[in-house]
Design a protein around this motif. Sequence first.
Motif, PDB file in Angstrom:
ATOM      1  N   ARG A 139       0.876  -1.145  -0.069  1.00  0.00           N
ATOM      2  CA  ARG A 139      -0.064  -0.023   0.128  1.00  0.00           C
ATOM      3  C   ARG A 139       0.826   1.247  -0.007  1.00  0.00           C
ATOM      4  O   ARG A 139       0.532   2.470  -0.665  1.00  0.00           O
ATOM      5  CB  ARG A 139      -0.878  -0.114   1.129  1.00  0.00           C
ATOM      6  CG  ARG A 139      -2.215  -1.110   0.956  1.00  0.00           C
ATOM      7  CD  ARG A 139      -3.054  -0.777   2.377  1.00  0.00           C
ATOM      8  NE  ARG A 139      -3.900  -1.773   2.349  1.00  0.00           N
ATOM      9  CZ  ARG A 139      -3.845  -2.616   3.329  1.00  0.00           C
ATOM     10  NH1 ARG A 139      -2.791  -2.558   4.354  1.00  0.00           N
ATOM     11  NH2 ARG A 139      -4.644  -3.806   3.602  1.00  0.00           N
ATOM     12  N   GLU A 142       2.206   1.758  -3.441  1.00  0.00           N
ATOM     13  CA  GLU A 142       1.089   2.433  -4.338  1.00  0.00           C
ATOM     14  C   GLU A 142       0.638   3.932  -4.005  1.00  0.00           C
ATOM     15  O   GLU A 142       0.430   4.761  -4.913  1.00  0.00           O
ATOM     16  CB  GLU A 142      -0.189   1.722  -4.127  1.00  0.00           C
ATOM     17  CG  GLU A 142      -0.179   0.055  -4.638  1.00  0.00           C
ATOM     18  CD  GLU A 142      -1.212  -0.653  -4.365  1.00  0.00           C
ATOM     19  OE1 GLU A 142      -2.094  -0.157  -3.284  1.00  0.00           O
ATOM     20  OE2 GLU A 142      -1.446  -1.876  -4.422  1.00  0.00           O
ATOM     21  N   LEU A 143       0.510   4.228  -2.744  1.00  0.00           N
ATOM     22  CA  LEU A 143       0.511   5.729  -2.138  1.00  0.00           C
ATOM     23  C   LEU A 143       1.739   6.695  -2.739  1.00  0.00           C
ATOM     24  O   LEU A 143       1.497   7.575  -2.910  1.00  0.00           O
ATOM     25  CB  LEU A 143       0.140   5.651  -0.820  1.00  0.00           C
ATOM     26  CG  LEU A 143      -1.044   5.235  -0.219  1.00  0.00           C
ATOM     27  CD1 LEU A 143      -1.121   5.122   1.131  1.00  0.00           C
ATOM     28  CD2 LEU A 143      -2.101   6.034  -0.844  1.00  0.00           C
ATOM     29  N   TYR A 147       1.450  10.064  -4.637  1.00  0.00           N
ATOM     30  CA  TYR A 147       1.702  11.392  -4.138  1.00  0.00           C
ATOM     31  C   TYR A 147       2.774  12.116  -4.935  1.00  0.00           C
ATOM     32  O   TYR A 147       2.505  13.184  -5.307  1.00  0.00           O
ATOM     33  CB  TYR A 147       2.791  11.130  -2.848  1.00  0.00           C
ATOM     34  CG  TYR A 147       3.565  12.163  -2.448  1.00  0.00           C
ATOM     35  CD1 TYR A 147       3.005  13.254  -1.801  1.00  0.00           C
ATOM     36  CD2 TYR A 147       4.999  11.990  -2.428  1.00  0.00           C
ATOM     37  CE1 TYR A 147       4.024  14.171  -1.606  1.00  0.00           C
ATOM     38  CE2 TYR A 147       5.853  12.957  -2.001  1.00  0.00           C
ATOM     39  CZ  TYR A 147       5.131  14.141  -1.669  1.00  0.00           C
ATOM     40  OH  TYR A 147       6.150  15.081  -1.102  1.00  0.00           O
ATOM     41  N   GLU A 175      -3.897  13.520  -1.504  1.00  0.00           N
ATOM     42  CA  GLU A 175      -2.788  13.041  -2.443  1.00  0.00           C
ATOM     43  C   GLU A 175      -1.533  13.842  -2.127  1.00  0.00           C
ATOM     44  O   GLU A 175      -0.229  13.334  -1.660  1.00  0.00           O
ATOM     45  CB  GLU A 175      -2.771  12.443  -3.650  1.00  0.00           C
ATOM     46  CG  GLU A 175      -4.066  11.728  -3.927  1.00  0.00           C
ATOM     47  CD  GLU A 175      -3.985  10.199  -2.912  1.00  0.00           C
ATOM     48  OE1 GLU A 175      -3.038   9.673  -2.796  1.00  0.00           O
ATOM     49  OE2 GLU A 175      -5.014   9.746  -2.871  1.00  0.00           O
ATOM     50  N   ARG A 180      -1.816  10.352   3.598  1.00  0.00           N
ATOM     51  CA  ARG A 180      -2.323   9.002   3.461  1.00  0.00           C
ATOM     52  C   ARG A 180      -0.882   8.178   3.637  1.00  0.00           C
ATOM     53  O   ARG A 180      -0.884   7.091   4.030  1.00  0.00           O
ATOM     54  CB  ARG A 180      -2.819   8.567   1.978  1.00  0.00           C
ATOM     55  CG  ARG A 180      -4.192   9.421   2.083  1.00  0.00           C
ATOM     56  CD  ARG A 180      -4.945   9.071   0.654  1.00  0.00           C
ATOM     57  NE  ARG A 180      -5.080   7.609   0.916  1.00  0.00           N
ATOM     58  CZ  ARG A 180      -5.504   6.748  -0.223  1.00  0.00           C
ATOM     59  NH1 ARG A 180      -5.646   7.413  -1.676  1.00  0.00           N
ATOM     60  NH2 ARG A 180      -5.995   5.659  -0.153  1.00  0.00           N
ATOM     61  N   LEU A 181       0.072   8.574   3.151  1.00  0.00           N
ATOM     62  CA  LEU A 181       1.375   7.937   3.331  1.00  0.00           C
ATOM     63  C   LEU A 181       1.835   8.030   4.662  1.00  0.00           C
ATOM     64  O   LEU A 181       2.400   6.946   5.455  1.00  0.00           O
ATOM     65  CB  LEU A 181       2.703   8.604   2.689  1.00  0.00           C
ATOM     66  CG  LEU A 181       2.755   8.497   1.019  1.00  0.00           C
ATOM     67  CD1 LEU A 181       3.596   9.534   0.248  1.00  0.00           C
ATOM     68  CD2 LEU A 181       3.297   7.019   0.771  1.00  0.00           C
TER      69      LEU A 181
END
Length: 330
Positions: A139, A142-143, A147, A175, A180-181
């Motif tokens: 994940r 993917e993030l 970003y 993003e 989210r990271l």
Amino acid sequence: MPSKIVLPDLLSICPIKGSTNPHYEAAAAESRAWVNGFNMFHGEKLKFFLTGSNELLVSHTYPYAEYEQFRTACDFVNLLFVVDEVSDDQNGKDARRTGMVYLNVMMDPAWDDGSKLAQMTREFRARFMRTAGVNCRRRFLELCEGYIEAISKEAEYRERDEVLDMERYEVLRRENSAVRLCFMLAMYALDIDIPDEVFEDSAFMTIYFAACDLICWSNDLYSYNVEQSKGHRGNNILTVLMEAKGIPLQRAANTVGEHSAKLMKDLNDAKKRLPSWGARVDADVARYIRALEDWIIGNLEWSFKTIRYFGPTHDEVKKTRVVPLRSRHS
């Protein structure tokens, strides 16, 4: 342009008790020495970096992390600062090129263009991959792609002086903020690896994105004065609200407070609707949600303990919530 803005009281909207990490001083000093060793910044940018209190943010937002994980989180936030500061002054094409250095190394640690950014990314990646779970690693990578795409788009919009509408901005901000990271880094710091079925649940994702938006909107509110003084006002919810709704700055700030209260309610209501995935997963989900809440309150408290947004009067601003607006380029 008005002479001041009165901030909504976001701390009173957020009934979460914050704390700090006991490893802050030692691990922060290590991480600061690590990033300073690359000599990425000079002049005003170096001054801004040294006074930015990145590691203090990590202390407030990962208060539960053990020493190794806390140090890695400090390295990551410092790395994000480097990518953000470099790309902030670039056009879309150059910002994408900068971002791709970070992304290429995250995807393949053998990739190397000889740059300091590549080496920084490689060293962070090694620390993170050492203990991150399989789902967490997947994940996170993917993030990373999302970003880099988002900060590249942000630079393109800035180059064209384009302000997005509300819907497109919300998607972009989730993003390009890297929140989210940082949320995925919380899973690493907790040493848990939540399965995909949890991330497919609507109640869980309501909590997840409510937390993300609370952080993004509050950050935009607090950073607006600094950004507008540099001419970087487009990537900010206050500007988006003013243009989309045709409202003045103070009303836009009040709207941030109103929406934040709604997001907090949505988060708490969704917690009551969470299903069960079994005792072990439920326990991990509860810890993870608490970590998201640590990020919400930690970001708010840190914002008034650094000079990044409010200068040396940050304590006074916390009391009065009055922010005198700077003139352009001051």
